[in-house]
Design an enzyme around this catalytic site. Structure first.
Site, PDB file in Angstrom:
ATOM      1  N   HIS A 384      -5.008  18.833  -0.917  1.00  0.00           N
ATOM      2  CA  HIS A 384      -5.668  17.530  -0.938  1.00  0.00           C
ATOM      3  C   HIS A 384      -6.901  17.464  -1.837  1.00  0.00           C
ATOM      4  CE1 HIS A 384      -6.607  13.607   0.308  1.00  0.00           C
ATOM      5  NE2 HIS A 384      -7.138  13.837   1.479  1.00  0.00           N
ATOM      6  N   TYR A 515     -13.349   7.041  11.346  1.00  0.00           N
ATOM      7  CA  TYR A 515     -13.316   7.089   9.879  1.00  0.00           C
ATOM      8  C   TYR A 515     -11.976   6.572   9.375  1.00  0.00           C
ATOM      9  CZ  TYR A 515     -12.935   9.222   5.202  1.00  0.00           C
ATOM     10  OH  TYR A 515     -12.746   9.434   3.858  1.00  0.00           O
ATOM     11  N   THR A 528     -12.396   7.893  -2.681  1.00  0.00           N
ATOM     12  CA  THR A 528     -12.401   7.046  -1.492  1.00  0.00           C
ATOM     13  C   THR A 528     -13.831   6.754  -1.057  1.00  0.00           C
ATOM     14  OG1 THR A 528     -12.352   8.945   0.020  1.00  0.00           O
ATOM     15  CG2 THR A 528     -10.218   8.021  -0.658  1.00  0.00           C
TER      16      THR A 528
END
Length: 856
Positions: A384, A515, A528
């Site tokens: 990621h 979140y 993001t």
């Protein structure tokens, strides 16, 4: 602030491509980090002359050279005014605090604005002057300095829908189909024929796409580095924890193997892997080392390659690291969505006679993995650090779509294609045109010394512990989805986010930090921003929902909470959130960036002696080699994909300033960043499920997909009654649908065809319509309810402002047997049983059953 996996470095100079308007121009060595990510696709080269069928219909503009065409025009992520950022921070943390706690936080913020804040803000602005994004380096560091295992902590997963074509519902055919489509995606990306992402006509940053393939996370003693080989042309296949590889592309990135030949290769690999006894295979399951603590894994990599860069183990490691991706062929056939998801996320843990025979060792978590089960179910597990879910989702969607379109073209040759051009048919090419390739599978054989065998055993037992510490549940809610939610006037994402809030509050009676990532790819190198779901409006809603309040008030509170959430989401997507900005200020303080350090770093970076971002460089920057250099013509022809070289994790400073700025030392900062509900909305019809592990020991990891007529939610936790939380969510969805139906005051929209039929009945048929009159009168007229889970017009008469006497959609309300959460039912029940005031209530002695003492 630890990275959240659903958001989803210092370097030395490397060879990249300088571009003008997105077109390859010449080779150049960039001077700093902000020069290259959009220039990090493969080097300019002859790409062949494959012709496309002029009759082919393309669904969108697929002209060559368009992938990075908009990069130069993208704006940079803004650094907003500090006062506004602090105001949003206080708004986000307030619902999580008591009045006294919030007063202390307000005082800390005021002190920050008077003391450290303005200075840190100016340092950040100066630092960001020559950067593509002010948050990019700090964000990489937060991931790459993460020491814990990436499995279940960082890597998310996608569970693909089953292939709709019957012939591909087994392992070999499904895997072959996915590989061929993935290679077509790689080819389109390298040729820059991949259409750029757009939202409502606005182009998005495409810098993450070169990081999907042929990229590896390499552990070092000073943190991890991310490195990529843009010339890679082979894949690695794992089966029964054993490694195989073969070439699939030529030097022009054309596919050199047919789907039938690929099936033969995979079947041969499966047959060969089964010949190795499971006990022997377990002792050489090197993939399990990628699940270790990163510092331990770094030491083990050094041990593997201690004989030098030309050793057998070093060459095996280089082949794995530089592969386009890893294809994992599992020997299990999970059935339920939860079992499938857990298998894609972390593999199965099955120990027989003291030997691990589960799929957890048949993985390599430092790279993109395509995982295919024995029954043909498939998914993706991805590293990621360099890519967010939205980027990998585009890849997964295109790959899934291409598998269907290729089947369609076997039926109709004029069926559309996703790609602007196709690879030449390998069976019709001149053998000399392939170049130096090896399409026959080769097995990697590691030199297993006793110390390495012990390390494998310890890594496997720790992985088994980690898997057992987590549980996973999937809710495939099929009663309604996006269509019904929007028909009720709600944002689908906000609607589902409020469901998480209501379910958690219903179980625990409190709200916690939540979140959700908002994509910021409208900006250059955007990643993001954090949406903080909990607001005063959401708290008011969950309290109202669990009170004895009229249905209309509950729906109105939900509407206000959803409007607020949508407003926050839009601000975050514009780069106007507070989390990333404050985190960057925290990093600036932590690293002690002052004007002298910045100016020194900028000067030194011109000759490569210091990394462009002034945080030092890794010994592995810019190459997969751990020592020595690659001989010409070998896998040493490498460069990394990031701005300047490889993405590297900056070593943490040894002695941070002694005084912590007040805003970061205040408990409110830790409260907001201790995420209990980590959520992410990522998916489309190509996916069955999407998820990740929990980000905290007492939290939930929630990945969800909102489809037209269903909602898929994957929930993980460290045994925090995950099944009960999922059941509560389902009951909430049914409860809230009942409330919305009960308070609906207008007739749901009908289809235009039914409206025309209704008008015809009212006015009488015309001459032409009269010919159909007899057919229309045949049979009994059936009332049809509106789509999306809504109500037909005939249903309105049966609705009241409260709950019907038959009860809700759920059997016992949101919490099952706990009836006090039944929306509206308490008031209805009390009204039915209301007694006259004059009636005398029974005394205390009459309560309960009288016990006859003689019985004892």
């Amino acid at each position: 602030m630890a990275p959240t996996k659903t958001d989803s470095p210092p370097q030395t100079p490397a060879i990249t491509i300088e571009r003008t308007n997105g077109a390859p121009k010449s080779f150049a060595t960039p001077k700093s980090l902000n020069e290259s990510l959009m220039t990090s696709s493969s080097p300019a080269r002859s790409l062949g002359s494959s012709q496309t069928d002029p009759a082919t219909v393309y669904p969108y503009d697929t002209r060559p050279g368009i992938t990075f065409a908009h990069q130069d025009a993208l704006p940079k992520l803004p650094i907003t005014e500090l006062e506004g950022v602090c105001r949003k921070y206080l708004e986000a943390v307030k619902p999580l605090q008591t009045k006294r706690e919030h007063a202390d936080t307000v005082a800390a913020v005021r002190e920050f604005l008077k003391t450290d804040g303005p200075e840190l803000q100016e340092r950040l602005k100066k630092y960001a002057n020559n950067k593509s994004s002010y948050i990019e380096q700090f964000w990489y560091d937060s991931y790459l300095n993460y020491d814990n295992p990436v499995v279940l902590n960082l890597n998310p997963f996608f569970l693909l829908e089953d292939d709709p074509t019957p012939a591909r519902r087994n392992q070999v055919t499904r895997a072959s189909s996915l590989v061929i489509s993935s290679l077509a995606f790689v080819r389109a990306l390298r040729r820059e024929e991949l259409p750029p992402d757009k939202i409502r006509g606005t182009p998005l940053c495409m810098s993450q796409y070169p990081r999907i393939f042929s990229t590896a996370r390499i552990p070092t003693e000073n943190g991890c580095v991310m490195q990529s080989d843009p010339t890679a042309k082979h894949i690695v296949v794992m089966c029964h924890s054993q490694f195989y590889w073969f070439d699939v592309l030529d030097d022009n990135s054309d596919i050199i193997i047919t789907e039938r030949d690929l099936q033969q290769n995979l079947q041969a690999i499966i047959d060969d892997a089964q010949m190795t006894p499971i006990q022997l295979a377990a002792k050489s399951a090197v993939g399990v080392l990628s699940t270790e603590n990163r510092r331990i894994w770094a030491g083990l990599r050094d041990f593997l390659t201690q004989e030098g860069s030309r050793s057998n183990n070093a060459e095996c490691m280089r082949i794995v690291d530089t592969a386009l991706f890893v294809l994992c062929l599992d020997s299990t056939s999970p059935n339920s969505a939860a079992e499938l998801s857990m298998n894609i996320l972390c593999g199965t843990n099955v120990v027989e006679k003291g030997v691990q025979v589960g799929t957890c060792t048949n993985r390599w978590y430092d790279k993109l993995q395509i995982i295919v089960c024995k029954n043909g179910s498939a998914g993706i597990n991805f590293e990621h650090t360099g890519v967010d879910g939205h980027t990998v989702l585009r890849m997964a969607s295109d790959v899934y779509t291409d598998t269907i379109l290729r089947f369609a073209r076997t039926i109709n040759g004029n069926a559309p294609s996703l790609w602007a051009s196709q690879s030449p048919d390998p069976n019709k090419r001149d053998p000399a045109s392939f170049g130096d390739v090896c399409t026959t599978p080769h097995k990697l054989e590691w030199n297993m010394v006793p110390e390495l065998s012990m390390a494998l055993r310890f890594a496997e037992t720790r992985l088994a512990d980690l898997i057992n510490q987590n549980e996973f549940e999937v809710l495939e809610f099929s009663h309604y989805g996006k269509n019904f939610i929007t028909s009720m006037g709600f944002s689908p994402d906000a609607f589902v986010q409020m469901a998480f809030q209501a379910a958690y509050y219903g179980l625990y009676g409190r709200v916690e930090s939540t979140y959700e990532p908002a994509m910021t790819k409208f900006f250059l190198h955007g990643r993001t921003e954090a949406i903080r779901t909990v607001s005063e409006a959401s708290v008011e809603f969950v309290k109202k929902f669990c009170e004895n309040a009229p249905a209309a008030e509950k729906v109105e509170a939900l509407r206000k909470a959803c409007v607020k959430h949508t407003s926050i989401t839009k601000e975050c997507a514009k780069g106007l959130g507070q989390d990333r900005h404050l985190y960057a200020l925290f990093c600036v303080w932590q690293r002690g960036l002052d004007e002298e350090t910045l100016s020194t770093a900028d000067d030194a970076s011109q000759d490569g002696s210091v990394s462009p971002d002034a945080y030092g460089s890794s010994p592995l920057s810019g190459s997969f080699e751990t020592q020595g250099s690659s001989p010409p013509g070998t896998l040493g022809r490498l460069r990394s994909f990031s701005d300047a070289s490889s993405i590297t994790g900056s070593p943490p400073t040894k002695s941070p300033p002694p005084r912590v700025p007040s805003i970061f030392s205040d408990p409110g900062w830790d409260r907001l960043n201790n995420t209990i509900l980590s959520t992410s909305n990522c998916g489309n019809p190509s996916l069955r499920a999407f998820g990740f592990g929990p980000t905290s020991g007492d939290g939930f990891g929630i990945g969800y997909i909102i489809k037209d007529e269903s909602i898929s939610i994957s929930v993980s936790s460290k045994h925090r009654q995950t099944k009960r939380f999922v059941d509560t969510l389902q009951n909430y969805f049914l409860e809230i649908r009942h409330l919305l139906r009960a308070t609906q005051s207008r007739e749901p929209p009908r289809s235009m065809a039914r409206e025309a039929e209704k008008l015809t009945r009212a006015r009488g048929p015309t001459v032409e319509q009269g010919r159909q009159l007899q057919r229309q009168k045949s049979g009994k007229l059936i009332t049809v309810a509106s789509g999306g889970g809504g109500l037909g017009a005939d249903d309105d008469a049966s609705l009241t402002s409260g709950r019907s006497e038959e009860g809700s959609d759920g059997e016992s309300g949101m919490l099952g047997g706990y009836g006090y959460f039944d929306a509206g039912s308490v008031a209805h029940l009390l009204e039915k049983r209301k007694k006259p005031i004059s009636e005398k209530l029974p005394g205390r002695r009459a309560v309960g059953r009288r016990v006859n003492l003689s019985d004892y």
